[in-house]
Design a protein around this motif. Structure first.
Motif, mmCIF file in Angstrom:
data_model
loop_
_atom_site.group_PDB
_atom_site.id
_atom_site.type_symbol
_atom_site.label_atom_id
_atom_site.label_comp_id
_atom_site.label_asym_id
_atom_site.label_seq_id
_atom_site.Cartn_x
_atom_site.Cartn_y
_atom_site.Cartn_z
ATOM 1 N N SER A 246 -12.741 6.822 -8.042
ATOM 2 C CA SER A 246 -11.922 6.089 -7.071
ATOM 3 C C SER A 246 -10.418 6.200 -7.335
ATOM 4 O O SER A 246 -9.619 5.903 -6.441
ATOM 5 C CB SER A 246 -12.323 4.613 -7.051
ATOM 6 N N SER B 209 0.167 5.796 -5.129
ATOM 7 C CA SER B 209 -0.597 5.745 -3.870
ATOM 8 C C SER B 209 -1.589 4.590 -3.888
ATOM 9 O O SER B 209 -2.763 4.757 -3.542
ATOM 10 C CB SER B 209 -1.327 7.076 -3.634
ATOM 11 N N ARG C 99 -4.644 9.861 -8.441
ATOM 12 C CA ARG C 99 -3.640 8.822 -8.151
ATOM 13 C C ARG C 99 -3.156 8.119 -9.420
ATOM 14 O O ARG C 99 -1.989 7.728 -9.482
ATOM 15 C CB ARG C 99 -4.235 7.767 -7.197
ATOM 16 N N LYS D 299 -3.826 1.370 -3.182
ATOM 17 C CA LYS D 299 -4.582 0.906 -2.020
ATOM 18 C C LYS D 299 -4.956 -0.559 -2.215
ATOM 19 O O LYS D 299 -5.054 -1.030 -3.361
ATOM 20 C CB LYS D 299 -5.864 1.738 -1.881
ATOM 21 N N PRO D 300 -5.225 -1.261 -1.148
ATOM 22 C CA PRO D 300 -5.640 -2.675 -1.295
ATOM 23 C C PRO D 300 -6.848 -2.833 -2.198
ATOM 24 O O PRO D 300 -6.953 -3.833 -2.923
ATOM 25 C CB PRO D 300 -5.943 -3.086 0.148
ATOM 26 N N GLU D 301 -7.745 -1.847 -2.194
ATOM 27 C CA GLU D 301 -8.939 -1.948 -3.037
ATOM 28 C C GLU D 301 -8.635 -1.754 -4.521
ATOM 29 O O GLU D 301 -9.527 -1.918 -5.362
ATOM 30 C CB GLU D 301 -10.014 -0.963 -2.581
ATOM 31 N N ASP D 302 -7.407 -1.424 -4.876
ATOM 32 C CA ASP D 302 -7.004 -1.359 -6.278
ATOM 33 C C ASP D 302 -6.622 -2.738 -6.828
ATOM 34 O O ASP D 302 -6.356 -2.885 -8.028
ATOM 35 C CB ASP D 302 -5.806 -0.416 -6.460
ATOM 36 N N PRO E 45 0.829 -1.211 0.000
ATOM 37 C CA PRO E 45 0.000 0.000 0.000
ATOM 38 C C PRO E 45 0.862 1.261 0.000
ATOM 39 O O PRO E 45 1.886 1.327 0.711
ATOM 40 C CB PRO E 45 -0.802 -0.132 1.292
ATOM 41 N N GLY E 46 0.450 2.223 -0.807
ATOM 42 C CA GLY E 46 1.225 3.446 -0.960
ATOM 43 C C GLY E 46 2.243 3.396 -2.075
ATOM 44 O O GLY E 46 2.825 4.423 -2.431
ATOM 45 N N VAL F 60 -2.230 -5.377 -4.284
ATOM 46 C CA VAL F 60 -1.755 -4.381 -3.325
ATOM 47 C C VAL F 60 -1.970 -4.950 -1.933
ATOM 48 O O VAL F 60 -3.094 -5.100 -1.473
ATOM 49 C CB VAL F 60 -2.487 -3.041 -3.487
#
Length: 124
Positions: free
Chosen positions: A63, A85, A67, A87-90, A14-15, A122
């Motif tokens: 969403s 950046s 980014r 995120k796990p949801e990506d 993440p990140g 991620v």
């Protein structure tokens, strides 16, 4: 043969950042709108970003705004998706597509060429 060859997926914390590539063959990428879609496990495929052929204008899903950046290199006949950046949801399989317009919900059925997909995970 009309096709895309995708690359650039992988495991990232993440990140972190990744850049996906989508190399076109059999046609000139710059003549068409090009979109990126993704599909998370157990979910429907969704539009992420698109770049228009005429003026190079771009669209992004809410969403990923701020980014992700979509671009293309005409000389290399390749489109890119820079993802920052993360995120796990990506997490999901990312596909590039040749589409008739960047309103991807309206034009989804017009996709004639899909990439093979590249997995982005991620996770820490």
């Amino acid at each position: 043969q009309l096709q895309f060859v995708e690359s650039g997926g992988g495991l990232v914390q993440p990140g972190g950042s990744l850049r996906l590539s989508c190399a076109a063959s059999g046609f000139t990428l710059d003549f068409y709108p090009i979109a990126w879609f993704r599909q998370a496990p157990g979910k429907e495929r969704e539009g992420v970003s698109c770049i228009n052929s005429v003026d190079g204008s771009t669209n992004y899903a809410d969403s990923v705004k701020g980014r992700f950046t979509i671009s293309k290199d005409i000389a290399k006949n390749t489109a890119y998706l820079q993802m920052n950046s993360l995120k796990p949801e990506d997490t999901g399989v990312y596909y590039c597509a040749r589409i008739n317009g960047c309103d991807w919900n309206r034009h989804y059925a017009t996709v004639e060429v899909w990439g093979q997909g590249t997995l982005v995970t991620v996770s820490s």
